[in-house]
Design a protein around this motif. Structure first.
Motif, PDB file in Angstrom:
ATOM      1  N   ASP A   1       1.090  -1.167   0.066  1.00 57.25           N
ATOM      2  CA  ASP A   1      -0.248  -0.448   0.103  1.00 57.25           C
ATOM      3  C   ASP A   1       0.548   1.058   0.069  1.00 57.25           C
ATOM      4  O   ASP A   1       1.495   1.541   0.831  1.00 57.25           O
ATOM      5  CB  ASP A   1      -0.867   0.060   1.291  1.00 57.25           C
ATOM      6  CG  ASP A   1      -1.822   0.992   1.103  1.00 57.25           C
ATOM      7  OD1 ASP A   1      -1.385   1.914   0.268  1.00 57.25           O
ATOM      8  OD2 ASP A   1      -2.626   0.944   2.071  1.00 57.25           O
ATOM      9  N   TRP A   2       1.162   1.511  -1.200  1.00 56.78           N
ATOM     10  CA  TRP A   2       2.380   2.590  -1.163  1.00 56.78           C
ATOM     11  C   TRP A   2       2.157   4.089  -1.041  1.00 56.78           C
ATOM     12  O   TRP A   2       2.529   4.695  -0.125  1.00 56.78           O
ATOM     13  CB  TRP A   2       2.786   3.000  -2.456  1.00 56.78           C
ATOM     14  CG  TRP A   2       3.389   2.274  -3.950  1.00 56.78           C
ATOM     15  CD1 TRP A   2       2.672   0.733  -4.214  1.00 56.78           C
ATOM     16  CD2 TRP A   2       4.315   2.087  -3.579  1.00 56.78           C
ATOM     17  NE1 TRP A   2       3.743   0.001  -5.160  1.00 56.78           N
ATOM     18  CE2 TRP A   2       5.037   0.798  -3.738  1.00 56.78           C
ATOM     19  CE3 TRP A   2       5.709   2.217  -2.169  1.00 56.78           C
ATOM     20  CZ2 TRP A   2       5.782   0.175  -4.023  1.00 56.78           C
ATOM     21  CZ3 TRP A   2       7.151   1.224  -2.558  1.00 56.78           C
ATOM     22  CH2 TRP A   2       7.441   0.632  -3.116  1.00 56.78           C
ATOM     23  N   GLU A   3       0.374   3.855  -0.728  1.00 61.11           N
ATOM     24  CA  GLU A   3      -0.143   5.558  -0.102  1.00 61.11           C
ATOM     25  C   GLU A   3      -0.002   5.498   1.091  1.00 61.11           C
ATOM     26  O   GLU A   3       0.307   6.527   2.325  1.00 61.11           O
ATOM     27  CB  GLU A   3      -1.319   5.857  -0.546  1.00 61.11           C
ATOM     28  CG  GLU A   3      -2.407   7.217  -0.256  1.00 61.11           C
ATOM     29  CD  GLU A   3      -3.669   6.850   0.133  1.00 61.11           C
ATOM     30  OE1 GLU A   3      -4.545   7.400   0.204  1.00 61.11           O
ATOM     31  OE2 GLU A   3      -4.701   6.066  -1.468  1.00 61.11           O
ATOM     32  N   ASN A   4      -0.121   4.702   2.590  1.00 58.33           N
ATOM     33  CA  ASN A   4       0.024   4.377   3.906  1.00 58.33           C
ATOM     34  C   ASN A   4       0.954   3.561   3.952  1.00 58.33           C
ATOM     35  O   ASN A   4       1.866   3.053   5.041  1.00 58.33           O
ATOM     36  CB  ASN A   4      -1.380   3.705   4.218  1.00 58.33           C
ATOM     37  CG  ASN A   4      -2.498   4.427   4.371  1.00 58.33           C
ATOM     38  OD1 ASN A   4      -2.514   5.627   3.906  1.00 58.33           O
ATOM     39  ND2 ASN A   4      -3.084   3.244   3.518  1.00 58.33           N
ATOM     40  N   ARG A   5       1.972   3.776   3.261  1.00 55.70           N
ATOM     41  CA  ARG A   5       3.742   3.000   2.876  1.00 55.70           C
ATOM     42  C   ARG A   5       3.585   1.813   4.059  1.00 55.70           C
ATOM     43  O   ARG A   5       4.147   2.168   4.827  1.00 55.70           O
ATOM     44  CB  ARG A   5       4.426   3.956   3.955  1.00 55.70           C
ATOM     45  CG  ARG A   5       4.625   5.638   3.109  1.00 55.70           C
ATOM     46  CD  ARG A   5       4.746   6.440   3.609  1.00 55.70           C
ATOM     47  NE  ARG A   5       6.374   5.900   4.206  1.00 55.70           N
ATOM     48  CZ  ARG A   5       7.593   6.294   4.135  1.00 55.70           C
ATOM     49  NH1 ARG A   5       7.461   7.541   2.987  1.00 55.70           N
ATOM     50  NH2 ARG A   5       8.740   5.754   4.555  1.00 55.70           N
ATOM     51  N   ARG A   6       2.778   1.428   3.579  1.00 60.59           N
ATOM     52  CA  ARG A   6       2.514   0.066   4.358  1.00 60.59           C
ATOM     53  C   ARG A   6       2.595  -1.536   3.758  1.00 60.59           C
ATOM     54  O   ARG A   6       2.835  -1.809   2.060  1.00 60.59           O
ATOM     55  CB  ARG A   6       1.504  -0.269   5.304  1.00 60.59           C
ATOM     56  CG  ARG A   6       0.494  -1.385   4.920  1.00 60.59           C
ATOM     57  CD  ARG A   6      -0.900  -1.794   5.770  1.00 60.59           C
ATOM     58  NE  ARG A   6      -0.748  -2.460   6.271  1.00 60.59           N
ATOM     59  CZ  ARG A   6      -1.305  -3.406   5.533  1.00 60.59           C
ATOM     60  NH1 ARG A   6      -1.367  -3.954   4.030  1.00 60.59           N
ATOM     61  NH2 ARG A   6      -1.576  -4.933   6.240  1.00 60.59           N
TER      62      ARG A   6
END
Length: 119
Positions: free
Chosen positions: A90-95
């Motif tokens: 999840d690139w947006e939430n850096r996970r």
């Protein structure tokens, strides 16, 4: 080691090396992912044939190209003994989620803690 164009970077642990998987690793991957005890808790189905393993490797490479999956081979003593993965990215939430598989012959040697620390 700097990554080559189109490949994951190689990462050195104290006992293992995490590296890009190639067609030369098909036999080792086949041994690992066709073992029901190894595949027991994996999120992927058992890979009962070489053709399945070849498709599996192609999927790993496609995941890298689309930035949706990063799966390294775990090399120990000059041989691939497993894989270590970042998936569900999840690139947006850096996970991301981690996953791993290790050949039964390599169990109990402290290789996976080393691989996960390197990852």
């Amino acid at each position: 080691m700097a990554p080559r164009e189109g490949e994951l970077p190689t990462v050195q642990g104290s006992k293992v090396i995490l590296r890009w998987l190639t067609a030369g690793d098909i036999r080792a991957l086949d041994e690992i992912f066709s073992d029901p005890e190894v595949a027991r808790y994996l999120a992927i189905p058992l890979q009962p044939s070489r053709a399945d393993t070849e498709r599996f490797l192609a999927g790993i490479h496609e995941g890298y190209r689309t930035s949706s999956l990063y799966q390294w081979g775990i090399e120990h003593a000059g041989r691939i003994v497993g894989t270590c993965t970042l998936g569900g990215i999840d690139w947006e939430n850096r996970r991301a989620e981690t996953g791993f598989a290790l050949a039964r012959a390599a169990w109990g040697q402290g290789l996976m803690p080393d691989a996960l620390t390197a990852l």
